[in-house]
Design a protein around this motif. Sequence first.
Motif, PDB file in Angstrom:
ATOM      1  N   THR A 436       0.862  -0.919  -0.103  1.00 55.86           N
ATOM      2  CA  THR A 436      -0.177   0.072   0.097  1.00 55.86           C
ATOM      3  C   THR A 436       0.747   1.352   0.059  1.00 55.86           C
ATOM      4  OG1 THR A 436      -2.135  -1.211   1.178  1.00 55.86           O
ATOM      5  CG2 THR A 436      -1.725   1.357   1.349  1.00 55.86           C
ATOM      6  N   LEU A 437       0.759   1.943  -0.961  1.00 52.92           N
ATOM      7  CA  LEU A 437       1.332   3.530  -0.980  1.00 52.92           C
ATOM      8  C   LEU A 437       0.027   4.284  -0.996  1.00 52.92           C
ATOM      9  CD1 LEU A 437       3.715   5.349  -1.613  1.00 52.92           C
ATOM     10  CD2 LEU A 437       3.248   5.172  -3.980  1.00 52.92           C
ATOM     11  N   SER A 438      -0.090   5.029   0.293  1.00 50.25           N
ATOM     12  CA  SER A 438      -0.887   5.840   0.557  1.00 50.25           C
ATOM     13  C   SER A 438      -0.492   7.423   0.984  1.00 50.25           C
ATOM     14  CB  SER A 438      -1.878   5.521   1.644  1.00 50.25           C
ATOM     15  OG  SER A 438      -2.906   6.160   1.933  1.00 50.25           O
ATOM     16  N   ALA A 439      -0.477   8.226   0.054  1.00 52.43           N
ATOM     17  CA  ALA A 439       0.006   9.344   0.308  1.00 52.43           C
ATOM     18  C   ALA A 439      -1.050  10.827  -0.341  1.00 52.43           C
ATOM     19  CB  ALA A 439       1.220   9.516  -0.647  1.00 52.43           C
ATOM     20  N   GLU A 440      -2.196  10.527  -0.109  1.00 54.75           N
ATOM     21  CA  GLU A 440      -3.276  11.316  -0.815  1.00 54.75           C
ATOM     22  C   GLU A 440      -3.515  12.601   0.140  1.00 54.75           C
ATOM     23  OE1 GLU A 440      -5.964   8.259   1.521  1.00 54.75           O
ATOM     24  OE2 GLU A 440      -4.027   8.132   0.487  1.00 54.75           O
ATOM     25  N   HIS A 441      -3.926  13.481  -0.255  1.00 51.96           N
ATOM     26  CA  HIS A 441      -4.294  14.948   0.509  1.00 51.96           C
ATOM     27  C   HIS A 441      -2.756  15.303   1.001  1.00 51.96           C
ATOM     28  CE1 HIS A 441      -8.491  15.085   0.168  1.00 51.96           C
ATOM     29  NE2 HIS A 441      -8.653  13.772   0.225  1.00 51.96           N
ATOM     30  N   ASN A 442      -1.884  15.597   0.184  1.00 52.69           N
ATOM     31  CA  ASN A 442      -0.706  16.379   0.436  1.00 52.69           C
ATOM     32  C   ASN A 442      -0.430  17.354  -0.648  1.00 52.69           C
ATOM     33  OD1 ASN A 442       0.729  15.262   2.747  1.00 52.69           O
ATOM     34  ND2 ASN A 442       0.180  13.386   1.943  1.00 52.69           N
ATOM     35  N   LEU A 463      -2.879   8.301  -4.247  1.00 55.58           N
ATOM     36  CA  LEU A 463      -1.997   9.493  -4.474  1.00 55.58           C
ATOM     37  C   LEU A 463      -2.936  10.806  -4.598  1.00 55.58           C
ATOM     38  CD1 LEU A 463       1.075   8.079  -6.469  1.00 55.58           C
ATOM     39  CD2 LEU A 463       0.805   8.689  -4.091  1.00 55.58           C
ATOM     40  N   ASN A 464      -4.195  10.466  -4.703  1.00 49.82           N
ATOM     41  CA  ASN A 464      -5.297  11.518  -5.322  1.00 49.82           C
ATOM     42  C   ASN A 464      -4.874  12.861  -4.285  1.00 49.82           C
ATOM     43  OD1 ASN A 464      -6.431   9.351  -3.309  1.00 49.82           O
ATOM     44  ND2 ASN A 464      -7.593  11.143  -2.587  1.00 49.82           N
ATOM     45  N   ASN A 465      -5.577  14.051  -4.819  1.00 52.91           N
ATOM     46  CA  ASN A 465      -5.413  15.077  -3.981  1.00 52.91           C
ATOM     47  C   ASN A 465      -3.905  15.776  -3.729  1.00 52.91           C
ATOM     48  OD1 ASN A 465      -8.230  13.871  -3.383  1.00 52.91           O
ATOM     49  ND2 ASN A 465      -8.378  16.059  -3.474  1.00 52.91           N
ATOM     50  N   ASN A 466      -3.282  15.681  -4.723  1.00 55.02           N
ATOM     51  CA  ASN A 466      -1.799  16.368  -4.689  1.00 55.02           C
ATOM     52  C   ASN A 466      -1.659  17.124  -5.901  1.00 55.02           C
ATOM     53  OD1 ASN A 466      -0.051  14.910  -2.494  1.00 55.02           O
ATOM     54  ND2 ASN A 466      -1.163  13.284  -3.147  1.00 55.02           N
ATOM     55  N   SER A 484      -6.437  -1.240  -6.731  1.00 53.38           N
ATOM     56  CA  SER A 484      -7.008   0.286  -6.609  1.00 53.38           C
ATOM     57  C   SER A 484      -6.069   1.322  -7.077  1.00 53.38           C
ATOM     58  CB  SER A 484      -7.463   0.632  -5.289  1.00 53.38           C
ATOM     59  OG  SER A 484      -8.260   1.823  -5.303  1.00 53.38           O
ATOM     60  N   LEU A 485      -6.247   2.151  -7.923  1.00 55.86           N
ATOM     61  CA  LEU A 485      -5.516   3.242  -8.495  1.00 55.86           C
ATOM     62  C   LEU A 485      -6.459   4.586  -8.273  1.00 55.86           C
ATOM     63  CD1 LEU A 485      -2.687   4.141  -9.917  1.00 55.86           C
ATOM     64  CD2 LEU A 485      -4.047   3.720 -12.121  1.00 55.86           C
ATOM     65  N   GLU A 486      -5.915   5.386  -7.438  1.00 52.20           N
ATOM     66  CA  GLU A 486      -6.438   6.610  -7.183  1.00 52.20           C
ATOM     67  C   GLU A 486      -5.715   7.710  -7.421  1.00 52.20           C
ATOM     68  OE1 GLU A 486      -9.061   7.238  -3.785  1.00 52.20           O
ATOM     69  OE2 GLU A 486      -9.641   4.868  -3.811  1.00 52.20           O
ATOM     70  N   LEU A 487      -5.641   8.535  -8.517  1.00 52.70           N
ATOM     71  CA  LEU A 487      -4.866   9.689  -8.866  1.00 52.70           C
ATOM     72  C   LEU A 487      -5.738  10.761  -9.160  1.00 52.70           C
ATOM     73  CD1 LEU A 487      -2.691   7.673 -11.366  1.00 52.70           C
ATOM     74  CD2 LEU A 487      -2.082   8.388  -9.136  1.00 52.70           C
ATOM     75  N   GLN A 488      -7.036  10.770  -8.701  1.00 55.18           N
ATOM     76  CA  GLN A 488      -7.924  11.931  -9.153  1.00 55.18           C
ATOM     77  C   GLN A 488      -7.503  13.384  -8.300  1.00 55.18           C
ATOM     78  OE1 GLN A 488      -8.664   9.187  -7.208  1.00 55.18           O
ATOM     79  NE2 GLN A 488     -10.018   9.986  -5.395  1.00 55.18           N
ATOM     80  N   ASN A 489      -7.731  14.407  -8.958  1.00 53.14           N
ATOM     81  CA  ASN A 489      -7.256  15.794  -8.422  1.00 53.14           C
ATOM     82  C   ASN A 489      -5.780  15.996  -8.378  1.00 53.14           C
ATOM     83  OD1 ASN A 489     -10.184  16.741  -7.825  1.00 53.14           O
ATOM     84  ND2 ASN A 489     -10.061  15.154  -6.230  1.00 53.14           N
ATOM     85  N   ASN A 490      -5.125  15.537  -9.609  1.00 55.12           N
ATOM     86  CA  ASN A 490      -3.652  16.044  -9.806  1.00 55.12           C
ATOM     87  C   ASN A 490      -3.507  16.681 -10.921  1.00 55.12           C
ATOM     88  OD1 ASN A 490      -1.734  14.759  -7.619  1.00 55.12           O
ATOM     89  ND2 ASN A 490      -3.277  13.149  -7.880  1.00 55.12           N
ATOM     90  N   ARG A 491      -2.688  16.920 -11.554  1.00 57.77           N
ATOM     91  CA  ARG A 491      -2.026  17.692 -12.706  1.00 57.77           C
ATOM     92  C   ARG A 491      -1.406  16.735 -13.874  1.00 57.77           C
ATOM     93  NH1 ARG A 491       0.739  22.871  -9.731  1.00 57.77           N
ATOM     94  NH2 ARG A 491      -1.030  23.514  -8.389  1.00 57.77           N
TER      95      ARG A 491
END
Length: 987
Positions: A436-442, A463-466, A484-491
């Motif tokens: 698990t790599l969990s670094a969302e909201h940073n 990694l969402n919200n970065n 699960s792949l969560e990359l929403q709200n990035n650039r």
Amino acid sequence: MSTAFLYRQIFLSSCLLFCFCLPFGVKSDELQLLLNLKSALNRSSTPNVLDSWEAANPFCSFNGITCNAEGSVKEIELSSQKLTGVLPLDSICQLQSLDKLSLGYNLLYGAITKDLSTCVKLQYLDLGNNLFTGSFPDISALSELQYLYLNGSGFSDTFPWKSLENMTNLVVLSLGDNPFDRTPFPDEILKLKKLNWLYLANCSIEGRIPPAIGDLTELIELELQYNYLSGEIPVEIGKLHKLWQLELYSNELIGKLPVGFRNLTNLEYFDASANHLEGDISEVRYLTNLISLQLFENNFTGEVPPELGEFKKLVNLSLYTNMLTGPLPQKIGSWAEFDYIDVSENFLTGPIPPDMCKKGTMKAVLMLQNNFTGGIPATYASCTTLKRFRVSYNSLSGMVPAGIWGLPKVDIIDISFNQFEGAITSDIKNAKAIGTLSAEHNLLSGELPEEISEATSLVRIELNNNQISGKLPHGIGELKILSSLELQNNRLSGSIPESLGSCASISNINMASNSLSGKIPSSLGSLPTLNSMNLSRNELSGEIPESLSSLKLSVFDLSYNRLTGPIPESLSIEGHNGSLTGNPGLCSPTITSFKRCPPDSGMSKDVRTLIVCLALGATILLALLGCFLYLRRTEKDHDRSLKEESWDFKSFHVLTFTEDEILDSIKQENLIGKGGSGNVYKVMLSNGAELAVKHIWNTDSNGRRKSQSTAPILSKRAGKAKEFDAEVQTLSSIRHVNVVKLYCSITSEDSSLLVYEYMPNGSLWDRLHTSRKMELDWDTRYEIAVGAAKGLEYLHHGCERPVIHRDVKSSNILLDEFLKPRIADFGLAKIVQANGGKDSSHVIAGTHGYIAPEYGYTCKVNEKSDVYSFGVVLMELVSGKRPIEPEYGDNKDIVGWVCSKLKNKESVFSTVDPRIPDALKEEAVKVLRIAILCTTTLPALRPTMRNVVQMLEEAEPCKLVGVVISKDGDHKKQEAMDYAEKFNQQL
């Protein structure tokens, strides 16, 4: 020579001969007594410690036998020898010089029917960790006893506490891990002033700890964990100056750590976790010899004493789930080979102590849900022993040290909900164990490194919200077990890699609110387990791939992109309208909110004509079929009304059938079963496949059907439609070969249809107990046991949140065409909530004969209740008997019946189904022993399902059993239960 002289010589010779022969007579008796002991005990494997016990050998040379200077048996040491049988105490106690009897960690069984009053010279008695049953006898006569070990021995009922009164020489008293009757702290123990070890864990002691405990000033170890102790810790405990270990966890203690606790300066291991203690922990600041301090799950307040930073021996610190404030001492963990820290769920502030991995041994940093500030100390980047690094939900900031990403043994990196900056570096290629790599909201930025595809153990990327930018790595498809792949709200920019379609295990993709461009890869349509896909608010262009039509998604969102062309036919439904909005270039022949596709949009006139003709023909056929079915449905009013209802269709797998095919098959002639929650129908599809459909009618509190005008209630067990829907949705995500597959749900205001895979061989109950039963050989029964255990193991340990089934029984274990088992019927299942605490449910549920005994004194259940029920199923498989039978007698079930048979080998073997050949009964008894452990009265003594699977696999015919039972999780003690050691290499 005179006659008198001759008689005198004969008399003297006779006396000498008598005196010379007397020891040989005694020794002959002792030899026979030892041979009697050998005949009572046996060991199925070799080498056997009793092989040397032969009449031709001097018995003082027997393995495990020690004799005194006179040649009499002084000690019997046969612990941990895998011995089984009924103990012949009447023979053993005739050994007149015996002062030590050590038989712990074996598989001795049966009741102790003979008293020990003739073993008067015993100083050392160890019967612990065996499988005895019934009460332990009075031992008042053993006044010389110094060591008494009965822990985990299986004795129950009321322990004869009165018999301890005369044992004033006792140094060790170990009675824990036995299902004794509940009793207040025994006063008799308080008279044993020479005790240095008192082990009373898990033996149903209740009430207050008496102040007189302070009079046992020789105590070195005091273990009272897993009991029902209440009230405050007495001040007098501070008088135990020699105390080295104090275990009080998992009781109901209240109040503060008593004044004077600081006097326990020799204390090295202290655990008062899982109680209701409060106040500050300032008293521990004086306990400078502490190695392990465990105070988690209490109500402690105040600061962590700064003196802890100077403790030279401290290696374990668990203070999680309290209300502690202030900083952690910065030198904490820097002196010894520190193992782990868990201070999660407090209100701690300040920086992370930098030197806890100074000695290079640390395994876990668990500091989530606090108010820590500052950065991650660079020292942890080289802490190669770390397995878990979790600092989420804090106020941490700065750059993440590059080496953190590449720690070779780390399983979880969780830094989410902070203000970290910088990029994920290429070091992540070295993180070969990360799941698990969990670094969302940073505030992470930079590109995702291509090297992330080398971290092939990744299951979750969050990694969402970065502020991550650049392209997605082309090699992301190498992550074969990514779920699960969560990359929403990035650039993110660039195209979605085609290789993403190679992530065969992925169920969730969320890349919303980025700047992704190019076409949607058609390979995404081949992902077999994809359940949720959100690509909204990007710059994707081109047509929607036709391959997406094969997906059945609970979440589907392509809105606000630059997609063009016709919407695929399977997606051209009003329900997807919101998922496709914001794409002005899309067209549809059916969705009114989109423009109609031009005549040349993707199909020729001939093709369109053919489709129209086919559609018209299908409509006519369906109309005719509808009329036919309408006439056929006059048998039951509720069957006739199904097609008149408004249905909500939700699929959880790729389907080869339609809603209508299911609805059309719910009729009386297809009925195959009835249960408490509804009827079950067999559905034969047009392609020859078979399904099982459970039809659940909504009911009110009295069990009566709700009318359409009433608020929807989807089952007897559910009070709210939303709760039912959420539970079905959770269960629908389960993917395991030994759990029955739920294809879809079809719901209305009046009823609900659940569509499952069909099991042609019915249930295990059918095959064992009913008129339809068929012969199941032992190999098949064993495979059913292992498969069903693996299904339950997945529910308990393999899901994101554990699922407690709560109605495990043989009728809920279904068999496919190859007699492979599936766990079924989740009508009573409960999802364990994150904040559920120790217990998971307060609802009495289950089936008589399978319900765990803790229902007798509490409505709280957890996974161990399922373990008990599964133990009953194992007993069914071994014995062929039902859980409730008249032959068991009043107030007895199969568990009590089996326990009553643990008297001797013949009695145990009589419990095995007579249809199982004699040559295989030894193998069946191995499984029966596992069943006995599963059905232990105290839940804490039962294994986990993970351990049950391990034991069963090791009990495979012609294999031995080996097991070590441990507790799992960040917040659980990482130690093996002594009670379970009896199964360690013993069968």
